[in-house]
Write an enzyme that holds these catalytic residues in place. Structure first.
Site, mmCIF file in Angstrom:
data_model
loop_
_atom_site.group_PDB
_atom_site.id
_atom_site.type_symbol
_atom_site.label_atom_id
_atom_site.label_comp_id
_atom_site.label_asym_id
_atom_site.label_seq_id
_atom_site.Cartn_x
_atom_site.Cartn_y
_atom_site.Cartn_z
ATOM 1 N N PRO A 106 77.281 -51.758 -114.665
ATOM 2 C CA PRO A 106 76.236 -51.846 -115.677
ATOM 3 C C PRO A 106 75.021 -52.691 -115.296
ATOM 4 C CG PRO A 106 77.924 -53.462 -116.143
ATOM 5 C CD PRO A 106 78.339 -52.769 -114.876
ATOM 6 N N THR A 107 75.045 -53.373 -114.132
ATOM 7 C CA THR A 107 73.972 -54.330 -113.861
ATOM 8 C C THR A 107 72.723 -53.636 -113.311
ATOM 9 O OG1 THR A 107 74.703 -54.701 -111.594
ATOM 10 C CG2 THR A 107 75.644 -56.134 -113.283
ATOM 11 N N CYS A 108 71.594 -54.363 -113.378
ATOM 12 C CA CYS A 108 70.324 -53.854 -112.851
ATOM 13 C C CYS A 108 70.232 -54.175 -111.370
ATOM 14 C CB CYS A 108 69.148 -54.486 -113.581
ATOM 15 S SG CYS A 108 69.113 -54.041 -115.295
ATOM 16 N N ASP A 109 71.248 -53.798 -110.615
ATOM 17 C CA ASP A 109 71.238 -54.031 -109.182
ATOM 18 C C ASP A 109 71.690 -52.742 -108.526
ATOM 19 O OD1 ASP A 109 72.181 -54.703 -106.502
ATOM 20 O OD2 ASP A 109 71.828 -56.781 -107.115
ATOM 21 N N ASN A 152 72.962 -61.059 -114.452
ATOM 22 C CA ASN A 152 72.409 -60.158 -115.479
ATOM 23 C C ASN A 152 72.843 -60.548 -116.888
ATOM 24 O OD1 ASN A 152 71.756 -56.783 -114.364
ATOM 25 N ND2 ASN A 152 71.601 -58.633 -113.170
#
Ligand SMILES: *Cc1c(COP(=O)(O)O)cnc(C)c1O
Length: 376
Positions: free
Chosen positions: A322-325, A366
């Site tokens: 789910p992370t923005c990475d 995050n």
């Protein structure tokens, strides 16, 4: 997945992913190791899962502990282990941490070069040391590279140096690579170990112990041999290379002790496609590489995933966290088959996640909290 875990998850009310670990499975695993390798002492590798309940159970069953830091030593002692049941098995230690371990009563240390021997000799005079040798890790799904150990040809000099500096040159260790599916993987390293025993004996140094390391697998998607098969193969190799002069042996199981005892419950956050024609769906869970599934790195470990739609038709999916990475993609090179009817909001169960998950989880990347852990 045990009935106890199923019952626990049915009654769980809080939000977010969690790992639930059943101590009954850990107890069974401990007994299986003790039975398969009856003359071998078990040093549980604390890093695999240092939950206090796990350490306390293993301490009560008679296990010893392989530790990587002073904090892990303190955890093992707090769980009820006496310091003579603790090994400081990391080959990379600060001298002041060696001194602290020595103060706490630890007398067994790993080394793989002369500089580390000198640190131990200064900070833990008279202690026992074993020298770790390199092992190529072939056949392992999570090989351990060249970071630890020296070539076998160098080990004799390292151990002789220890002996000269007043330490007890106690033995040899190696690790055949984690999630090792080849029961024969110990043979080559045992051949090297016996050669080191002979060379040391020629120099008047009598080694006593072989540390067989970890590597024992847990069942993910593929079948793995039973622990008995490992015990038999290791015993055959020990007999072949040591004959009637059997050394003391220890094992350091981590994954094999706790992996199959844990299950992660996670939620499907989003299912999408990158174009209208795209065959492959992207499935985003509320857990990924930074939430505890770091061993999906290079798609090394493929966890079994259960859903309430199992049994129906499946299609290939990319599985991501789910992370923005952008690194937070777990399976893409080899897409993962998931049910066609899987929906946003569904819960999924990720099995075999009792080892190397909670401790790999980031603290606040995050804004996601660390992976919650319940030991039942
Ligand atoms: C990590 C580690 C282990 C445990 O390995 P598993 O493959 O999880 O059994 C054992 N010994 C040492 C020295 C380790 O670093």
């Amino acid at each position: 997945m045990t009935a106890r875990i199923r019952e626990f998850l049915r009654n769980r009310r809080d939000d977010g992913p969690c790992m639930v670990l059943d101590l009954d499975v850990v107890r069974d695993n401990y007994h299986a190791f003790a039975h398969a390798l009856p003359d071998t002492r078990v040093f549980y590798a604390v890093k695999a899962n240092p939950a206090p309940e796990v350490l306390a159970l293993l301490a009560s069953l008679g296990s010893c502990f392989d530790t990587a830091s002073v904090a892990e030593i303190e955890m093992a002692l707090a769980a009820g282990a006496t310091p003579d049941r603790v090994s400081f098995g990391n080959t990379i230690k600060k001298e002041r941490d060696i001194a602290r371990a020595f103060e706490l009563g630890v007398r067994l240390f790993a080394v793989d070069c002369k500089a580390e021997v000198e640190k131990v000799a200064r900070a833990a005079p008279g202690a026992q040391v074993f020298c770790r040798i390199l092992c190529d890790g072939a056949g392992a799904e999570w090989p351990l590279s060249r970071k630890f150990g020296c070539v076998p040809e160098m080990a004799t000099d390292v151990l002789e140096h220890a002996h000269r500096l007043g330490l007890e040159a106690y033995g040899v260790s190696f690790h055949v690579g984690s999630q090792q599916r080849n029961t024969g993987a110990w043979d080559q390293a045992l051949a090297s170990a016996s050669a080191i025993f002979r060379e040391c004996a020629e120099r008047g140094i009598h080694l006593r112990m072989v540390n067989l390391g970890g590597g024992f697998p847990t069942k993910y998607l593929k079948k793995v041999p039973e622990v008995e098969s490992y015990g038999e193969a290791i015993f055959r190799s020990l007999s072949r290379h040591f004959g009637n002069r059997m050394p003391e042996t220890i094992i350091e199981p981590g994954r094999g002790m706790v992996g199959n005892a844990g299950v992660i419950e996670s939620e499907v956050v989003l299912i999408s496609r990158k174009s209208e024609e795209d065959e492959v769906r992207w499935v985003y869970l509320d857990i990924g590489k930074f939430g505890g599934l770091a061993e999906t790195m290079d798609e090394a470990i493929r966890y079994p995933i259960r859903t309430r739609h199992d049994g129906g038709p499946k299609t290939p999916c990319v599985l991501a966290g789910p992370t923005c990475d952008s690194a937070d993609v777990m399976y893409e090179k080899e897409p993962y088959l998931l049910p066609v009817s899987l929906q946003i909001g569904d819960k999924v169960l990720i099995e075999g996640t009792g080892a190397y998950t909670t401790t790999y989880s980031a603290v606040a990347f995050n804004g996601f909290p660390p992976l919650r852990s319940y030991v039942i």
